[in-house]
Scaffold this active site. Structure first.
Site, PDB file in Angstrom:
ATOM      1  N   ASN A 145      23.752  -6.364  92.859  1.00 48.70           N
ATOM      2  CA  ASN A 145      23.264  -6.532  91.487  1.00 48.70           C
ATOM      3  C   ASN A 145      21.815  -6.128  91.271  1.00 48.70           C
ATOM      4  O   ASN A 145      21.276  -6.332  90.188  1.00 48.70           O
ATOM      5  CB  ASN A 145      23.467  -7.989  91.058  1.00 48.70           C
ATOM      6  CG  ASN A 145      24.932  -8.391  91.077  1.00 48.70           C
ATOM      7  OD1 ASN A 145      25.786  -7.630  90.646  1.00 48.70           O
ATOM      8  ND2 ASN A 145      25.215  -9.572  91.600  1.00 48.70           N
ATOM      9  N   THR A 146      21.158  -5.575  92.302  1.00 50.13           N
ATOM     10  CA  THR A 146      19.805  -5.040  92.161  1.00 50.13           C
ATOM     11  C   THR A 146      19.849  -3.551  92.494  1.00 50.13           C
ATOM     12  O   THR A 146      20.215  -3.192  93.618  1.00 50.13           O
ATOM     13  CB  THR A 146      18.817  -5.757  93.087  1.00 50.13           C
ATOM     14  OG1 THR A 146      18.724  -7.130  92.704  1.00 50.13           O
ATOM     15  CG2 THR A 146      17.432  -5.131  93.007  1.00 50.13           C
ATOM     16  N   ALA A 198      23.250 -19.050  99.948  1.00 50.90           N
ATOM     17  CA  ALA A 198      22.291 -18.748  98.888  1.00 50.90           C
ATOM     18  C   ALA A 198      23.027 -18.446  97.588  1.00 50.90           C
ATOM     19  O   ALA A 198      24.148 -17.939  97.595  1.00 50.90           O
ATOM     20  CB  ALA A 198      21.424 -17.564  99.293  1.00 50.90           C
ATOM     21  N   TYR A 235      30.268 -21.210  99.271  1.00 46.65           N
ATOM     22  CA  TYR A 235      29.663 -21.359  97.952  1.00 46.65           C
ATOM     23  C   TYR A 235      30.744 -21.428  96.881  1.00 46.65           C
ATOM     24  O   TYR A 235      30.911 -22.444  96.216  1.00 46.65           O
ATOM     25  CB  TYR A 235      28.679 -20.216  97.680  1.00 46.65           C
ATOM     26  CG  TYR A 235      28.059 -20.210  96.283  1.00 46.65           C
ATOM     27  CD1 TYR A 235      28.277 -21.230  95.371  1.00 46.65           C
ATOM     28  CD2 TYR A 235      27.243 -19.172  95.874  1.00 46.65           C
ATOM     29  CE1 TYR A 235      27.714 -21.228  94.096  1.00 46.65           C
ATOM     30  CE2 TYR A 235      26.659 -19.151  94.603  1.00 46.65           C
ATOM     31  CZ  TYR A 235      26.914 -20.176  93.722  1.00 46.65           C
ATOM     32  OH  TYR A 235      26.359 -20.168  92.473  1.00 46.65           O
ATOM     33  N   THR A 236      31.539 -20.368  96.737  1.00 47.74           N
ATOM     34  CA  THR A 236      32.449 -20.268  95.600  1.00 47.74           C
ATOM     35  C   THR A 236      33.426 -21.437  95.529  1.00 47.74           C
ATOM     36  O   THR A 236      33.702 -21.970  94.450  1.00 47.74           O
ATOM     37  CB  THR A 236      33.210 -18.933  95.656  1.00 47.74           C
ATOM     38  OG1 THR A 236      32.263 -17.863  95.627  1.00 47.74           O
ATOM     39  CG2 THR A 236      34.159 -18.787  94.469  1.00 47.74           C
ATOM     40  N   ASN A 255      29.983 -12.231  89.884  1.00 48.72           N
ATOM     41  CA  ASN A 255      28.652 -12.490  89.331  1.00 48.72           C
ATOM     42  C   ASN A 255      27.817 -11.226  89.332  1.00 48.72           C
ATOM     43  O   ASN A 255      27.944 -10.381  90.222  1.00 48.72           O
ATOM     44  CB  ASN A 255      27.960 -13.612  90.111  1.00 48.72           C
ATOM     45  CG  ASN A 255      27.066 -13.098  91.215  1.00 48.72           C
ATOM     46  OD1 ASN A 255      25.912 -12.703  90.985  1.00 48.72           O
ATOM     47  ND2 ASN A 255      27.584 -13.063  92.449  1.00 48.72           N
ATOM     48  N   ASN A 288      16.146 -17.373 101.345  1.00 44.91           N
ATOM     49  CA  ASN A 288      16.684 -16.022 101.215  1.00 44.91           C
ATOM     50  C   ASN A 288      15.786 -15.238 100.264  1.00 44.91           C
ATOM     51  O   ASN A 288      15.548 -15.668  99.129  1.00 44.91           O
ATOM     52  CB  ASN A 288      18.113 -16.133 100.671  1.00 44.91           C
ATOM     53  CG  ASN A 288      18.840 -14.820 100.582  1.00 44.91           C
ATOM     54  OD1 ASN A 288      18.404 -13.904  99.902  1.00 44.91           O
ATOM     55  ND2 ASN A 288      19.986 -14.757 101.239  1.00 44.91           N
ATOM     56  N   GLY A 297      34.745 -16.471 101.519  1.00 46.07           N
ATOM     57  CA  GLY A 297      36.134 -16.880 101.377  1.00 46.07           C
ATOM     58  C   GLY A 297      36.512 -18.160 102.075  1.00 46.07           C
ATOM     59  O   GLY A 297      37.697 -18.513 102.133  1.00 46.07           O
ATOM     60  N   PHE A 355      19.457 -11.803  90.760  1.00 48.93           N
ATOM     61  CA  PHE A 355      18.316 -12.496  91.371  1.00 48.93           C
ATOM     62  C   PHE A 355      17.449 -13.189  90.313  1.00 48.93           C
ATOM     63  O   PHE A 355      16.221 -13.075  90.303  1.00 48.93           O
ATOM     64  CB  PHE A 355      17.433 -11.542  92.169  1.00 48.93           C
ATOM     65  CG  PHE A 355      18.028 -11.002  93.438  1.00 48.93           C
ATOM     66  CD1 PHE A 355      19.203 -11.515  93.967  1.00 48.93           C
ATOM     67  CD2 PHE A 355      17.402  -9.962  94.121  1.00 48.93           C
ATOM     68  CE1 PHE A 355      19.743 -11.009  95.143  1.00 48.93           C
ATOM     69  CE2 PHE A 355      17.927  -9.458  95.299  1.00 48.93           C
ATOM     70  CZ  PHE A 355      19.101  -9.973  95.815  1.00 48.93           C
ATOM     71  N   LYS A 380      20.956 -10.430 105.868  1.00 51.32           N
ATOM     72  CA  LYS A 380      22.280 -10.621 105.260  1.00 51.32           C
ATOM     73  C   LYS A 380      22.853  -9.276 104.868  1.00 51.32           C
ATOM     74  O   LYS A 380      22.208  -8.505 104.152  1.00 51.32           O
ATOM     75  CB  LYS A 380      22.170 -11.540 104.036  1.00 51.32           C
ATOM     76  CG  LYS A 380      23.528 -11.933 103.450  1.00 51.32           C
ATOM     77  CD  LYS A 380      23.388 -13.053 102.439  1.00 51.32           C
ATOM     78  CE  LYS A 380      24.745 -13.548 101.961  1.00 51.32           C
ATOM     79  NZ  LYS A 380      24.615 -14.709 101.048  1.00 51.32           N
ATOM     80  N   PHE A 388      23.409 -20.805  94.924  1.00 49.30           N
ATOM     81  CA  PHE A 388      23.613 -22.018  94.130  1.00 49.30           C
ATOM     82  C   PHE A 388      22.284 -22.615  93.700  1.00 49.30           C
ATOM     83  O   PHE A 388      22.092 -22.957  92.542  1.00 49.30           O
ATOM     84  CB  PHE A 388      24.422 -23.045  94.938  1.00 49.30           C
ATOM     85  CG  PHE A 388      24.827 -24.250  94.136  1.00 49.30           C
ATOM     86  CD1 PHE A 388      25.997 -24.235  93.401  1.00 49.30           C
ATOM     87  CD2 PHE A 388      24.031 -25.385  94.096  1.00 49.30           C
ATOM     88  CE1 PHE A 388      26.375 -25.341  92.632  1.00 49.30           C
ATOM     89  CE2 PHE A 388      24.396 -26.487  93.337  1.00 49.30           C
ATOM     90  CZ  PHE A 388      25.566 -26.465  92.598  1.00 49.30           C
ATOM     91  N   ASP A 389      21.363 -22.756  94.645  1.00 53.31           N
ATOM     92  CA  ASP A 389      20.038 -23.323  94.356  1.00 53.31           C
ATOM     93  C   ASP A 389      19.002 -22.219  94.498  1.00 53.31           C
ATOM     94  O   ASP A 389      18.389 -22.044  95.539  1.00 53.31           O
ATOM     95  CB  ASP A 389      19.749 -24.477  95.322  1.00 53.31           C
ATOM     96  CG  ASP A 389      18.464 -25.219  94.968  1.00 53.31           C
ATOM     97  OD1 ASP A 389      17.787 -24.831  93.996  1.00 53.31           O
ATOM     98  OD2 ASP A 389      18.129 -26.180  95.679  1.00 53.31           O
ATOM     99  N   SER A 393      22.909  -7.511  98.146  1.00 45.47           N
ATOM    100  CA  SER A 393      23.434  -7.858  96.831  1.00 45.47           C
ATOM    101  C   SER A 393      23.752  -6.587  96.049  1.00 45.47           C
ATOM    102  O   SER A 393      22.955  -5.640  96.046  1.00 45.47           O
ATOM    103  CB  SER A 393      22.423  -8.697  96.045  1.00 45.47           C
ATOM    104  OG  SER A 393      22.841  -8.833  94.696  1.00 45.47           O
ATOM    105  N   ASN A 443      27.775 -10.812 102.291  1.00 42.43           N
ATOM    106  CA  ASN A 443      27.471 -11.015 100.872  1.00 42.43           C
ATOM    107  C   ASN A 443      28.742 -10.782 100.048  1.00 42.43           C
ATOM    108  O   ASN A 443      29.841 -10.695 100.596  1.00 42.43           O
ATOM    109  CB  ASN A 443      26.347 -10.053 100.466  1.00 42.43           C
ATOM    110  CG  ASN A 443      25.439 -10.624  99.393  1.00 42.43           C
ATOM    111  OD1 ASN A 443      25.899 -11.219  98.422  1.00 42.43           O
ATOM    112  ND2 ASN A 443      24.136 -10.454  99.549  1.00 42.43           N
ATOM    113  N   THR A 444      28.594 -10.640  98.730  1.00 48.87           N
ATOM    114  CA  THR A 444      29.730 -10.382  97.852  1.00 48.87           C
ATOM    115  C   THR A 444      30.179  -8.929  97.967  1.00 48.87           C
ATOM    116  O   THR A 444      29.460  -8.070  98.474  1.00 48.87           O
ATOM    117  CB  THR A 444      29.362 -10.692  96.395  1.00 48.87           C
ATOM    118  OG1 THR A 444      28.219  -9.895  96.024  1.00 48.87           O
ATOM    119  CG2 THR A 444      29.005 -12.161  96.228  1.00 48.87           C
TER     120      THR A 444
END
Length: 352
Positions: free
Chosen positions: A183-184, A65, A319-320, A114, A145, A298, A118, A215, A67-68, A181, A244-245
């Site tokens: 970032n939220t 999850a 992804y990365t 990043n 997701n 990774g 979201f 996740k 990228f799109d 995540s 996740n990250t």
């Protein structure tokens, strides 16, 4: 060729702008008239498929999850060789995400920071696209997701997730609850057992027959990973995605000033590989053999994918490295797996 293009042009573009340019090309691939031909070139040549979650995956390697985000390029991504595509993170309420700039390359570490937040057009906006994709022959398996809307209070998280579930679960091959995540605000707190258990129980009931996964973060302590793994099995979820990250910035080779300039956000890419593999092993040690564990973090080469499969992953996502290795990355992985998994010692595919 792509490496030259990346080093001379793409690496000089703003990362989010470069992403949008690549995304436009991939989205257009099915309409250009040769997408099916490309797919014949990129898909596995041998039987390396996996049966899990009641689904068949032509390749154990898929796109994570992020990228799109809105499900606009699923078919094109499948034609590039990904066995499954996980869209999102989608939220019940559309949101623009965090202010730009919010995506940063750490090229020396083959990593990305990043803090997208979201950014997506909302669950309802994605509904019609996902419905159309389900009718496309030869499409990849589609995971969806879902995350908490930023404006939803933490105490209202369950109802917010249920809103997304009701819209998206009927259109997903599998559904993922993202509680990890960074970032939220408040999201990672939902991984605490007393909050996670009622949330996942409610979504499990709402999702019906759609396979459900959660996740988790790489920054959990080992005992927290084990407790969550045991919890999701007891609740009756179908799998875990790990990981996740990370918020960690340990052992990076990129100049500290560049890392500091990138600022807050989740780190993904090569530096996450060791921790992601360790979390996979922790989970596999306490879940049943048939339980689906998707390993992400990774991964860049076919040998690394094979290593995750040998360590107990049912499927593997990346992804990365897509940003660094280019559009034929999934093909490279599939060709490597054609060789590796054809050996007498290949791990058996999981079945659910």
């Amino acid at each position: 060729m792509y490496r030259l293009l990346f080093s001379t042009i793409l690496s000089r573009l703003d990362p989010e702008r470069a992403h949008h340019l690549a995304f436009w090309v991939i989205r257009a691939l099915p309409t250009l008239g040769f997408g099916r031909l490309v797919q014949r070139f990129t898909r596995p040549r041998t039987d390396i498929g996996v049966d899990t979650l009641g689904l068949h995956f032509d390749s154990p390697f898929g796109l994570a999850a992020g990228f799109d985000k809105d499900g606009k390029a699923i078919v094109g991504l499948g034609q590039l060789g990904f066995g499954h595509v996980e869209v999102g993170t989608l939220t019940a309420i559309a949101q623009p995400g965090n202010p730009k700039p919010r995506l940063f390359r750490l090229i020396g570490d083959r990593a990305v920071v990043n803090r997208m937040g979201f950014n997506n057009a909302g669950a309802s906006d994605a509904r019609s696209r996902l419905a159309r994709v389900r009718t496309v022959a030869g499409r990849p398996v589609v995971g969806v997701n879902i995350g908490k809307s930023r404006v939803a209070p933490v105490e209202s998280s369950t109802s917010d997730y249920l809103s997304s579930t009701s819209v998206l679960a009927p259109l997903a091959d599998y559904l993922v609850v993202n509680v990890s995540s960074p970032n939220t605000p408040g999201l990672r707190g939902l991984q605490e057992i007393d909050r996670l258990s009622p949330l996942l129980t409610a979504v499990r009931l709402s999702a019906g027959t759609t396979p459900l996964l959660v996740k988790i973060s790489p920054d959990l302590e080992d005992d927290e990973v084990t407790r969550i793994a045991k919890l999701v099995v007891s609740i009756g979820l179908d799998g875990i995605i790990a990981t996740n990250t990370t918020l960690s910035r340990a052992d990076l080779t990129t100049d500290a000033a560049i890392v500091d300039a990138a600022g807050a956000g989740g780190l993904s890419g090569a530096p996450l590989a060791d921790r992601s593999l360790a979390v996979l092993r922790l989970i596999r040690a306490v879940v049943p053999p048939e339980f689906c564990v998707i390993s992400v973090g990774g991964v860049e080469t076919a040998d690394q994918v094979a290593e995750r499969l040998a360590a107990g992953a049912t499927l593997v996502q990346g992804y990365t490295a897509f940003l660094y290795r280019g559009p034929l990355w999934a093909r490279e992985i599939n060709r490597g797996l054609d060789r590796t998994l054809a050996r007498p010692t290949r791990p058996r595919t999981a079945r659910a």
